[in-house]
Design a protein around this motif. Structure first.
Motif, PDB file in Angstrom:
ATOM      1  N   TRP A  52       0.816  -1.209   0.000  1.00 16.77           N
ATOM      2  CA  TRP A  52       0.000   0.000   0.000  1.00 16.77           C
ATOM      3  C   TRP A  52       0.850   1.259   0.000  1.00 16.77           C
ATOM      4  CZ3 TRP A  52      -5.079   1.107  -0.660  1.00 16.77           C
ATOM      5  CH2 TRP A  52      -5.941   0.013  -0.748  1.00 16.77           C
ATOM      6  N   LYS A  53       2.065   1.172   0.478  1.00 15.89           N
ATOM      7  CA  LYS A  53       2.941   2.333   0.394  1.00 15.89           C
ATOM      8  C   LYS A  53       3.224   2.693  -1.059  1.00 15.89           C
ATOM      9  CE  LYS A  53       7.101   4.253   2.512  1.00 15.89           C
ATOM     10  NZ  LYS A  53       8.242   3.998   3.427  1.00 15.89           N
ATOM     11  N   TRP A  54       3.359   1.684  -1.901  1.00 15.86           N
ATOM     12  CA  TRP A  54       3.509   1.958  -3.332  1.00 15.86           C
ATOM     13  C   TRP A  54       2.195   2.448  -3.931  1.00 15.86           C
ATOM     14  CZ3 TRP A  54       1.202  -0.564  -7.591  1.00 15.86           C
ATOM     15  CH2 TRP A  54       1.678  -0.121  -8.835  1.00 15.86           C
ATOM     16  N   PHE A  55       1.058   1.884  -3.494  1.00 15.31           N
ATOM     17  CA  PHE A  55      -0.236   2.354  -3.978  1.00 15.31           C
ATOM     18  C   PHE A  55      -0.430   3.846  -3.705  1.00 15.31           C
ATOM     19  CE2 PHE A  55      -2.509  -2.027  -3.612  1.00 15.31           C
ATOM     20  CZ  PHE A  55      -1.852  -2.453  -4.758  1.00 15.31           C
ATOM     21  N   TYR A  56       0.009   4.306  -2.524  1.00  7.73           N
ATOM     22  CA  TYR A  56      -0.200   5.693  -2.113  1.00  7.73           C
ATOM     23  C   TYR A  56       0.882   6.640  -2.626  1.00  7.73           C
ATOM     24  CZ  TYR A  56      -3.859   4.369   1.221  1.00  7.73           C
ATOM     25  OH  TYR A  56      -5.023   3.925   1.794  1.00  7.73           O
TER      26      TYR A  56
ATOM     27  N   VAL B 239      -3.245   4.480  -6.679  1.00  8.75           N
ATOM     28  CA  VAL B 239      -4.437   5.219  -6.263  1.00  8.75           C
ATOM     29  C   VAL B 239      -4.527   6.556  -6.994  1.00  8.75           C
ATOM     30  CG1 VAL B 239      -5.628   6.260  -4.306  1.00  8.75           C
ATOM     31  CG2 VAL B 239      -4.397   4.109  -4.003  1.00  8.75           C
ATOM     32  N   ASN B 240      -3.441   7.318  -7.015  1.00 13.46           N
ATOM     33  CA  ASN B 240      -3.464   8.594  -7.747  1.00 13.46           C
ATOM     34  C   ASN B 240      -3.587   8.380  -9.242  1.00 13.46           C
ATOM     35  OD1 ASN B 240      -3.398  10.246  -5.534  1.00 13.46           O
ATOM     36  ND2 ASN B 240      -1.185  10.593  -5.592  1.00 13.46           N
TER      37      ASN B 240
ATOM     38  N   VAL C  43      -9.771   9.275 -14.131  1.00 11.01           N
ATOM     39  CA  VAL C  43     -11.161   9.737 -14.194  1.00 11.01           C
ATOM     40  C   VAL C  43     -11.246  11.256 -14.073  1.00 11.01           C
ATOM     41  CG1 VAL C  43     -12.086   7.580 -13.300  1.00 11.01           C
ATOM     42  CG2 VAL C  43     -11.420   9.382 -11.704  1.00 11.01           C
ATOM     43  N   GLY C  44     -10.110  11.943 -14.213  1.00 10.94           N
ATOM     44  CA  GLY C  44     -10.105  13.391 -14.226  1.00 10.94           C
ATOM     45  C   GLY C  44     -10.052  14.059 -12.867  1.00 10.94           C
ATOM     46  N   LEU C  45      -9.686  13.333 -11.826  1.00  9.31           N
ATOM     47  CA  LEU C  45      -9.598  13.911 -10.492  1.00  9.31           C
ATOM     48  C   LEU C  45      -8.139  14.141 -10.123  1.00  9.31           C
ATOM     49  CD1 LEU C  45     -12.246  11.736  -8.604  1.00  9.31           C
ATOM     50  CD2 LEU C  45     -12.533  14.058  -9.495  1.00  9.31           C
ATOM     51  N   PRO C  46      -7.849  15.134  -9.314  1.00 12.51           N
ATOM     52  CA  PRO C  46      -6.454  15.383  -8.928  1.00 12.51           C
ATOM     53  C   PRO C  46      -5.972  14.355  -7.909  1.00 12.51           C
ATOM     54  CG  PRO C  46      -7.909  16.923  -7.808  1.00 12.51           C
ATOM     55  CD  PRO C  46      -8.775  16.143  -8.754  1.00 12.51           C
ATOM     56  N   GLY C  47      -4.683  14.086  -7.960  1.00 11.98           N
ATOM     57  CA  GLY C  47      -4.099  13.181  -6.991  1.00 11.98           C
ATOM     58  C   GLY C  47      -3.955  13.826  -5.623  1.00 11.98           C
ATOM     59  N   LEU C  48      -3.769  13.018  -4.599  1.00 10.63           N
ATOM     60  CA  LEU C  48      -3.664  13.491  -3.231  1.00 10.63           C
ATOM     61  C   LEU C  48      -2.343  13.042  -2.608  1.00 10.63           C
ATOM     62  CD1 LEU C  48      -7.271  12.677  -1.936  1.00 10.63           C
ATOM     63  CD2 LEU C  48      -6.407  14.900  -2.697  1.00 10.63           C
TER      64      LEU C  48
ATOM     65  N   TRP D 173      -1.504  11.269   0.042  1.00 11.03           N
ATOM     66  CA  TRP D 173      -2.204  10.395   0.983  1.00 11.03           C
ATOM     67  C   TRP D 173      -1.467  10.257   2.313  1.00 11.03           C
ATOM     68  CZ3 TRP D 173      -7.037   8.883   0.056  1.00 11.03           C
ATOM     69  CH2 TRP D 173      -7.495   8.935  -1.273  1.00 11.03           C
ATOM     70  N   LEU D 174      -0.200   9.922   2.264  1.00 14.85           N
ATOM     71  CA  LEU D 174       0.569   9.683   3.487  1.00 14.85           C
ATOM     72  C   LEU D 174       1.346  10.909   3.950  1.00 14.85           C
ATOM     73  CD1 LEU D 174       1.995   6.143   2.662  1.00 14.85           C
ATOM     74  CD2 LEU D 174      -0.038   6.706   4.015  1.00 14.85           C
ATOM     75  N   ASN D 175       1.398  11.942   3.148  1.00 18.87           N
ATOM     76  CA  ASN D 175       2.179  13.128   3.473  1.00 18.87           C
ATOM     77  C   ASN D 175       1.335  14.296   3.954  1.00 18.87           C
ATOM     78  OD1 ASN D 175       4.532  11.774   2.609  1.00 18.87           O
ATOM     79  ND2 ASN D 175       4.117  12.342   0.480  1.00 18.87           N
ATOM     80  N   SER D 176       0.045  14.113   4.062  1.00 20.75           N
ATOM     81  CA  SER D 176      -0.845  15.168   4.521  1.00 20.75           C
ATOM     82  C   SER D 176      -1.488  14.743   5.841  1.00 20.75           C
ATOM     83  CB  SER D 176      -1.934  15.459   3.484  1.00 20.75           C
ATOM     84  OG  SER D 176      -2.901  16.352   3.990  1.00 20.75           O
ATOM     85  N   ALA D 177      -1.534  15.665   6.801  1.00 16.13           N
ATOM     86  CA  ALA D 177      -2.141  15.355   8.097  1.00 16.13           C
ATOM     87  C   ALA D 177      -3.641  15.115   7.981  1.00 16.13           C
ATOM     88  CB  ALA D 177      -1.878  16.504   9.080  1.00 16.13           C
ATOM     89  N   ASP D 178      -4.264  15.592   6.897  1.00 16.06           N
ATOM     90  CA  ASP D 178      -5.709  15.419   6.738  1.00 16.06           C
ATOM     91  C   ASP D 178      -6.083  14.027   6.240  1.00 16.06           C
ATOM     92  OD1 ASP D 178      -6.100  18.073   7.527  1.00 16.06           O
ATOM     93  OD2 ASP D 178      -5.861  18.793   5.459  1.00 16.06           O
ATOM     94  N   THR D 179      -5.204  13.379   5.495  1.00 16.17           N
ATOM     95  CA  THR D 179      -5.542  12.091   4.885  1.00 16.17           C
ATOM     96  C   THR D 179      -4.685  10.937   5.387  1.00 16.17           C
ATOM     97  OG1 THR D 179      -4.032  12.570   3.039  1.00 16.17           O
ATOM     98  CG2 THR D 179      -6.352  13.209   2.775  1.00 16.17           C
ATOM     99  N   ALA D 180      -3.653  11.195   6.178  1.00 14.08           N
ATOM    100  CA  ALA D 180      -2.724  10.131   6.565  1.00 14.08           C
ATOM    101  C   ALA D 180      -3.410   9.066   7.415  1.00 14.08           C
ATOM    102  CB  ALA D 180      -1.526  10.717   7.317  1.00 14.08           C
ATOM    103  N   LEU D 181      -4.168   9.479   8.425  1.00 10.10           N
ATOM    104  CA  LEU D 181      -4.798   8.496   9.309  1.00 10.10           C
ATOM    105  C   LEU D 181      -5.869   7.698   8.578  1.00 10.10           C
ATOM    106  CD1 LEU D 181      -4.528   7.599  12.260  1.00 10.10           C
ATOM    107  CD2 LEU D 181      -6.464   9.071  12.795  1.00 10.10           C
ATOM    108  N   LEU D 182      -6.647   8.355   7.725  1.00 12.13           N
ATOM    109  CA  LEU D 182      -7.643   7.646   6.929  1.00 12.13           C
ATOM    110  C   LEU D 182      -6.974   6.637   5.997  1.00 12.13           C
ATOM    111  CD1 LEU D 182     -10.543   7.234   5.963  1.00 12.13           C
ATOM    112  CD2 LEU D 182     -10.205   9.145   4.375  1.00 12.13           C
TER     113      LEU D 182
END
Length: 314
Positions: free
Chosen positions: A149-153, A160-161, A167-172, A174-183
């Protein structure tokens, strides 16, 4: 002659209590001899429990009230280790992150496995292959799942990105942002343990009589009504047990934050077990690590007692 018979009978009655007193000892010795092999095997298990389970627990409790540096003898410091923990800003953060992780894991870990179990229970073809596919992630070692999953993120070539950009959405981040890391960690944990919960729910669903569903369908109940009026009442005990088991398991999360984020960013994924690891093996403060372990032990013991109460024979 009558006197002789009377004396003989009296002597026999006097001998009987002594025989009765000796009989239990002989019976106990016979039982001990008959079960000697079983006691020998049991003694081996008890020795293992004493040295590898009970002694570490008691030793950990003692270390919680000591200062340990592995150079001099341990010093008893009372509650100093606990005061050290309460003065650490990461202490409250770790408990908050652990509680939030547990809450998110319960939301996803309840709805997703239960829904998949409902789908698998209704299928008539390829059920065995689909059950195997659902259970496959459980067979992977936790570290392998985390690295996968580290490679997935990965923000660049990650899967994942890449799917989001397709589908035209921006990447995130995932593991480097405090808003999405825990999720992100919750998703990894849910995926890795999805198969076990699904199969347990599926076993419970297969124990519900099919006549109840037929009667509900004849009464005009739809799919959601059948789940609410038939499935959930009969699965109530299984759901409660799974709830308590998942609380105990998710509060001990360590592999995902240790491998994927290291507790970051900005302490957003620092959990209680990860903080225990840091105190012990990074700071060398085994007393504070043991004190925090004792706190976690008490919390988990309360949930375990609740689990034993819920699963007691009724």
């Amino acid at each position: 002659m009558p006197d002789l018979a009377l004396r003989t009978a009296t002597a026999r009655t006097r001998e009987r209590p002594a025989a009765r007193r000796r009989a239990p000892g002989r019976a106990g010795a016979r039982r001990l001899g008959a079960n000697a092999v079983a006691y020998a095997f049991l003694s081996g298990a008890l020795v293992c429990f004493v040295f590898f389970s009970w002694y570490p627990i008691t030793r950990g409790v003692a270390l919680a009230f000591q200062r340990v540096n592995f150079v001099a003898a341990p010093d008893w410091v009372g509650l100093e280790n606990f005061r050290t923990l309460f003065g650490d800003p990461l202490f409250a953060t770790a408990w908050a992150n652990t509680g939030y992780f547990t809450l998110l894991a319960l939301v996803l870990g309840f709805a997703l496995p239960f829904g998949m179990a409902l789908v698998l229970n209704e299928l008539r073809h390829a059920r065995g292959y689909l059950r195997l596919a659902v259970y496959l992630p459980v067979m992977l070692p936790p570290i392998v799942s985390a690295l996968l999953w580290k490679w997935f993120y990965d923000p660049g070539p990650g899967l994942v990105n890449g799917a989001l950009r397709a589908v035209g959405l921006p990447g995130l981040q995932w593991l480097n942002s405090a808003d999405t890391a825990l999720l992100s960690l919750v998703i990894v944990s849910t995926w890795a343990n999805l198969g076990t919960a699904t199969l347990i729910y599926l076993a419970g669903l297969q124990g519900i009589p099919g006549e109840l569903y037929e009667a509900a369908e004849l009464d005009g109940a739809g799919l959601l009504q059948r789940v609410r009026t038939v499935t959930v009442p009969h699965m109530r005990f299984v759901i409660l047990v799974m709830l308590l088991m998942q609380v105990v398991a998710t509060m001990q999360v360590f592999v995902e934050p240790y491998i994927l984020t290291g507790g970051g960013p900005e302490g957003a994924t620092t959990t209680v077990l990860l903080l225990i690891y840091r105190y012990a093996f990074t700071f060398g403060d085994f007393g504070a690590a043991s004190a925090l372990s004792l706190m976690l032990f008490v919390v988990l013991a309360l949930f375990s007692a609740l689990y034993l109460w819920a699963t007691r024979p009724r």
